[in-house]
Design an enzyme around this catalytic site. Structure first.
Site, short mmCIF file in Angstrom:
data_model
loop_
_atom_site.label_atom_id
_atom_site.label_comp_id
_atom_site.label_asym_id
_atom_site.label_seq_id
_atom_site.Cartn_x
_atom_site.Cartn_y
_atom_site.Cartn_z
N ASN A 146 1.17 -1.25 -0.04
CA ASN A 146 -0.11 0.14 0.14
C ASN A 146 1.03 1.00 0.03
OD1 ASN A 146 0.40 -1.77 3.14
ND2 ASN A 146 0.20 0.72 3.73
N GLN A 180 -5.20 -4.35 -1.78
CA GLN A 180 -4.81 -2.80 -3.17
C GLN A 180 -4.59 -3.98 -4.72
OE1 GLN A 180 -4.56 -0.20 -2.42
NE2 GLN A 180 -4.73 0.06 -0.57
N SER A 200 -11.26 -5.02 0.58
CA SER A 200 -11.91 -3.89 1.69
C SER A 200 -12.99 -3.51 0.39
CB SER A 200 -10.40 -3.77 1.86
OG SER A 200 -11.67 -2.76 2.59
N HIS A 202 -13.71 -0.65 -0.18
CA HIS A 202 -13.81 1.21 -0.07
C HIS A 202 -12.77 1.82 -1.34
CE1 HIS A 202 -10.60 2.27 3.38
NE2 HIS A 202 -11.01 1.20 3.61
N CYS A 322 -3.38 4.60 5.44
CA CYS A 322 -4.09 3.10 6.85
C CYS A 322 -3.96 3.33 7.84
CB CYS A 322 -4.17 2.63 6.24
SG CYS A 322 -3.44 2.56 4.34
#
Ligand code: PLP
Length: 375
Positions: A146, A180, A200, A202, A322
């Site tokens: 990420n 990701q 995830s 979002h 994050c």
């Protein structure tokens, strides 16, 4: 000016996903575990959504457990180790904190924990092979990092684990945090042979607070939250049906024409890389990296540079966003990738989405030029 380049932190929920969220909240408000008619309807809808998501990912619907997000998916898998006889766990040194923060507790429970180096951001097959021992039970290596977007050679790494298993006559659980990766690189769960993965919503225009745990063999898994026995006993708690339905819509949209979208975003990333290089800035993302993430070393400490970008309407992040200690965490990850301290200190992450336009990128580039040239 509103140029959002922090899509690896979170994306804007899509209009259709939001509509589906509202529609499902209204039309299927009942608890899917209730046995009256509205409850049964909600349960049917939940089954349908699971089937649709499974077919998008080309996996069995029974391998999907809905959770509140990737952090919970990861917690669920790793905490299950605490109920087993301790052994060795190997993770990469560049995992998200959702994974790496478990190591101190695992150590307390008697686990031997090893973090693999990531030279230039990439985990090497030889380093993994050197660490495989007869007591190795769990391996956690993220599919896409990420902070820099580095794409890990998951297929190759899994294969060497599968070969090693033959010598010890026992399975080793291979987990890949895939937050990701979904929709952002070519990523096919069917050909990967991993045992577990986290996702995830979002990050792909879905709502916050909904994610997924993929388990190739769910029967061998002891969950963190048991409670009401939902998700076939793999995750207790009333299912967030509106968010699940919205996740499905976001996934359908994101994965439509994925290859073409990935190519377009790659072009934008390349445009930005060329501009940054012309400005004399160092690119921190490795060559083999996600089109959606671009990390570079700016001319100033990252919090100062991102603040200057923000003042001009460009929203980026200092490494990854994050974590509550975003900067510290990203700096640590970059140092672990072999980056120099001043590069890690000045790192800025730009992250793209499918709705990023060429005009956005051109505007971003001119603002980067203004800041670096001191205008
Ligand atoms: N893993 C990676 C690689 C991430 O980028 C993130 C979030 O940014 C997470 C895990 C945590 O995801 P969530 O916000 O769904 O808990």
């Amino acid at each position: 000016m509103n140029l959002y380049f922090d899509n690896a932190a979170t994306t804007h929920i899509s209009e259709n996903a939001l509509k589906e969220y509202i529609r499902t909240s209204e039309d299927f408000f009942a608890n899917p575990s209730s046995v009256h008619k509205p409850g049964l309807n909600a349960h049917k809808k939940l089954d349908e959504e699971r089937e649709k998501i499974a077919s998008l990912l080309k996996v069995k619907s029974s391998s999907i457990v809905f959770t509140s997000g990737a952090t919970e998916s990861i917690a669920s898998v790793i905490s299950s180790l605490l109920f087993t006889t301790p052994g060795k766990i190997i993770i990469s040194a560049i995992e998200h904190e959702a994974v790496s923060s478990w190591l101190p507790l695992l150590k307390q429970y008697g686990w031997e924990c090893k973090e693999l180096k990531a030279r230039n951001g990439i985990i090497s097959r030889d380093d993994l092979i050197a660490e495989l021992t007869p007591d190795t039970k769990f391996i956690g290596i993220m599919a896409v990092n990420n902070v820099t977007g580095a794409i890990e050679p998951i297929n190759e790494l899994v294969q060497c684990v599968r070969d090693y298993e033959k010598t010890i006559n026992r399975k080793i659980f291979f987990f890949a945090d895939s937050v990701q990766a979904l929709g952002k690189i070519e990523y096919d769960l069917t050909s990967l042979d991993i045992d577990g993965a986290s996702f995830s919503a979002h990050k792909i225009n879905g709502p916050r607070g909904i994610g997924m745990l993929y388990l190739k063999n769910p029967s061998s898994f002891r969950p963190l939250s048991t409670g009401g026995g939902q998700e076939r006993g793999k995750r207790g708690g009333t299912e967030n049906l509106p968010a699940i339905a919205a996740f499905r819509v976001a996934m359908e949209e994101w994965l439509t024409d994925q290859k073409k979208k990935n190519e377009t975003v790659s072009e934008y990333k390349l445009m930005t890389i060329n501009a940054l290089k012309e400005l004399g800035l160092e690119i921190l993302s490795p060559e083999i990296s996600s089109p959606y993430i671009l990390s570079f070393a700016s001319t100033l400490p990252s919090e100062v540079f991102t603040r200057m970008l923000s003042d001009k309407g460009v929203y980026a992040s200092a490494g990854s966003a994050c974590s509550n200690n975003t900067k510290g965490e990203s700096e640590k990850i970059l140092l672990r990738m072999g980056r120099k301290p001043n590069e890690a200190k000045n790192a800025v992450r730009l992250s793209f989405s499918n709705s990023t336009t060429k005009e956005d990128v051109e505007a971003l580039i001119s603002i980067l030029k203004e800041i670096v040239n001191g205008k």
